[in-house]
Design a protein around this motif. Structure first.
Motif, PDB file in Angstrom:
ATOM      1  N   LEU A  26       2.294  52.459  -4.563  1.00 22.28           N
ATOM      2  CA  LEU A  26       3.017  51.344  -3.943  1.00 22.28           C
ATOM      3  C   LEU A  26       4.469  51.724  -3.678  1.00 22.28           C
ATOM      4  O   LEU A  26       4.996  51.507  -2.577  1.00 22.28           O
ATOM      5  CB  LEU A  26       2.957  50.101  -4.836  1.00 22.28           C
ATOM      6  CG  LEU A  26       1.616  49.391  -4.887  1.00 22.28           C
ATOM      7  CD1 LEU A  26       1.611  48.350  -6.005  1.00 22.28           C
ATOM      8  CD2 LEU A  26       1.309  48.740  -3.554  1.00 22.28           C
ATOM      9  N   ARG A  27       5.120  52.291  -4.668  1.00 27.87           N
ATOM     10  CA  ARG A  27       6.537  52.680  -4.503  1.00 27.87           C
ATOM     11  C   ARG A  27       6.701  53.750  -3.435  1.00 27.87           C
ATOM     12  O   ARG A  27       7.641  53.700  -2.642  1.00 27.87           O
ATOM     13  CB  ARG A  27       7.096  53.155  -5.840  1.00 27.87           C
ATOM     14  CG  ARG A  27       7.201  51.990  -6.836  1.00 27.87           C
ATOM     15  CD  ARG A  27       7.795  52.397  -8.124  1.00 27.87           C
ATOM     16  NE  ARG A  27       9.241  52.491  -7.939  1.00 27.87           N
ATOM     17  CZ  ARG A  27      10.067  52.950  -8.857  1.00 27.87           C
ATOM     18  NH1 ARG A  27       9.610  53.359 -10.012  1.00 27.87           N
ATOM     19  NH2 ARG A  27      11.353  53.005  -8.619  1.00 27.87           N
ATOM     20  N   VAL A  31       6.785  49.704  -1.237  1.00 26.15           N
ATOM     21  CA  VAL A  31       6.587  48.423  -1.919  1.00 26.15           C
ATOM     22  C   VAL A  31       6.832  48.657  -3.404  1.00 26.15           C
ATOM     23  O   VAL A  31       6.026  49.290  -4.078  1.00 26.15           O
ATOM     24  CB  VAL A  31       5.155  47.871  -1.702  1.00 26.15           C
ATOM     25  CG1 VAL A  31       4.982  46.554  -2.439  1.00 26.15           C
ATOM     26  CG2 VAL A  31       4.866  47.709  -0.223  1.00 26.15           C
ATOM     27  N   ASP A  32       7.971  48.163  -3.888  1.00 25.07           N
ATOM     28  CA  ASP A  32       8.314  48.353  -5.289  1.00 25.07           C
ATOM     29  C   ASP A  32       8.135  47.046  -6.047  1.00 25.07           C
ATOM     30  O   ASP A  32       8.929  46.124  -5.902  1.00 25.07           O
ATOM     31  CB  ASP A  32       9.760  48.830  -5.423  1.00 25.07           C
ATOM     32  CG  ASP A  32      10.111  49.212  -6.847  1.00 25.07           C
ATOM     33  OD1 ASP A  32       9.293  48.970  -7.766  1.00 25.07           O
ATOM     34  OD2 ASP A  32      11.208  49.749  -7.052  1.00 25.07           O
ATOM     35  N   ARG A 106       2.612  49.518   7.299  1.00 25.48           N
ATOM     36  CA  ARG A 106       2.684  48.853   5.995  1.00 25.48           C
ATOM     37  C   ARG A 106       3.958  48.030   5.870  1.00 25.48           C
ATOM     38  O   ARG A 106       3.927  46.887   5.420  1.00 25.48           O
ATOM     39  CB  ARG A 106       2.629  49.881   4.865  1.00 25.48           C
ATOM     40  CG  ARG A 106       1.266  50.465   4.645  1.00 25.48           C
ATOM     41  CD  ARG A 106       1.256  51.383   3.428  1.00 25.48           C
ATOM     42  NE  ARG A 106       0.087  52.219   3.468  1.00 25.48           N
ATOM     43  CZ  ARG A 106       0.038  53.428   3.989  1.00 25.48           C
ATOM     44  NH1 ARG A 106       1.099  53.972   4.522  1.00 25.48           N
ATOM     45  NH2 ARG A 106      -1.082  54.114   3.971  1.00 25.48           N
ATOM     46  N   LYS A 107       5.089  48.613   6.263  1.00 23.69           N
ATOM     47  CA  LYS A 107       6.364  47.894   6.146  1.00 23.69           C
ATOM     48  C   LYS A 107       6.382  46.653   7.021  1.00 23.69           C
ATOM     49  O   LYS A 107       6.848  45.597   6.604  1.00 23.69           O
ATOM     50  CB  LYS A 107       7.536  48.816   6.481  1.00 23.69           C
ATOM     51  CG  LYS A 107       7.800  49.825   5.387  1.00 23.69           C
ATOM     52  CD  LYS A 107       8.941  50.729   5.714  1.00 23.69           C
ATOM     53  CE  LYS A 107       9.094  51.754   4.601  1.00 23.69           C
ATOM     54  NZ  LYS A 107      10.126  52.722   4.881  1.00 23.69           N
ATOM     55  N   VAL A 110       4.057  44.010   5.337  1.00 29.29           N
ATOM     56  CA  VAL A 110       4.694  43.443   4.143  1.00 29.29           C
ATOM     57  C   VAL A 110       5.810  42.492   4.554  1.00 29.29           C
ATOM     58  O   VAL A 110       5.935  41.388   4.020  1.00 29.29           O
ATOM     59  CB  VAL A 110       5.204  44.552   3.202  1.00 29.29           C
ATOM     60  CG1 VAL A 110       6.099  43.971   2.125  1.00 29.29           C
ATOM     61  CG2 VAL A 110       4.030  45.294   2.578  1.00 29.29           C
ATOM     62  N   ASN A 111       6.621  42.879   5.526  1.00 28.01           N
ATOM     63  CA  ASN A 111       7.690  42.004   6.003  1.00 28.01           C
ATOM     64  C   ASN A 111       7.128  40.734   6.633  1.00 28.01           C
ATOM     65  O   ASN A 111       7.692  39.648   6.459  1.00 28.01           O
ATOM     66  CB  ASN A 111       8.599  42.734   6.987  1.00 28.01           C
ATOM     67  CG  ASN A 111       9.457  43.776   6.298  1.00 28.01           C
ATOM     68  OD1 ASN A 111       9.709  43.687   5.098  1.00 28.01           O
ATOM     69  ND2 ASN A 111       9.890  44.777   7.038  1.00 28.01           N
ATOM     70  N   LYS A 114       6.073  38.533   3.750  1.00 27.47           N
ATOM     71  CA  LYS A 114       7.244  37.961   3.080  1.00 27.47           C
ATOM     72  C   LYS A 114       7.852  36.816   3.887  1.00 27.47           C
ATOM     73  O   LYS A 114       8.307  35.828   3.326  1.00 27.47           O
ATOM     74  CB  LYS A 114       8.314  39.040   2.865  1.00 27.47           C
ATOM     75  CG  LYS A 114       8.015  40.012   1.764  1.00 27.47           C
ATOM     76  CD  LYS A 114       9.151  41.017   1.669  1.00 27.47           C
ATOM     77  CE  LYS A 114       8.955  42.039   0.596  1.00 27.47           C
ATOM     78  NZ  LYS A 114      10.072  42.991   0.538  1.00 27.47           N
TER      79      LYS A 114
END
Length: 152
Positions: A26-27, A31-32, A106-107, A110-111, A114
């Motif tokens: 994940l990191r 994604v942390d 992925r980014k 995820v955004n 969110k």
């Protein structure tokens, strides 16, 4: 020993991984779970809480050091297939059409999650039907549906 007392492994890209490896993966992909943005973490993985203190979820929580919600048994969601976390089929196709690298995809996903642009829901009540010819007709899923969240 019952089914809910047996710990399981996670599978990513057809390989079993440990809780530590999931944390590192994940990191490495931006994604942390330790990020202050995440107050709590939900591990959306079937059987992740099986085994209690020996479970995948309990071990993963040791790395993230935050409250974590996991599940005994199956997890039923608003997407029939959700690969790589929150990437639903339509999102993967849209990103593929843009020829973006997997890390960028992925980014963006995820955004989008969110920001609320990509809603995601876990079914806390049985959404399936045993009535033939209805939209959610699925007698097997209806009978096997179970919502068993566990907090660590």
């Amino acid at each position: 020993m019952g089914i809910y007392s047996t710990p399981v492994s996670a599978v990513v890209n057809h390989r079993r991984i440990t809780p530590k490896k999931l944390f590192e993966l994940l990191r490495a992909n931006g994604v942390d779970p330790k990020d202050e943005y995440f107050q709590t973490v939900r591990l959306l993985m079937c059987n992740s809480a099986n085994g209690g203190s020996r479970s995948f979820a309990a071990q993963f929580r040791a790395y993230i050091k935050k409250p974590l919600k996991a599940f005994e048994g199956s997890v039923f969601t608003s997407y029939d297939y959700v690969p790589e976390g929150y990437i639903a089929q339509e999102w993967r196709e849209q990103m593929r059409n843009l020829n973006l690298a997997p890390g960028v995809v992925r980014k963006r996903v995820v955004n989008a999650y969110k920001s609320g642009a990509m809603p995601f829901e876990i079914y806390t009540e049985n959404p399936f039907s045993i009535v033939p010819f209805t939209e959610r007709f699925n007698p097997y899923e209806y009978v096997t549906y179970d919502y068993r969240p566990v907090k660590f």
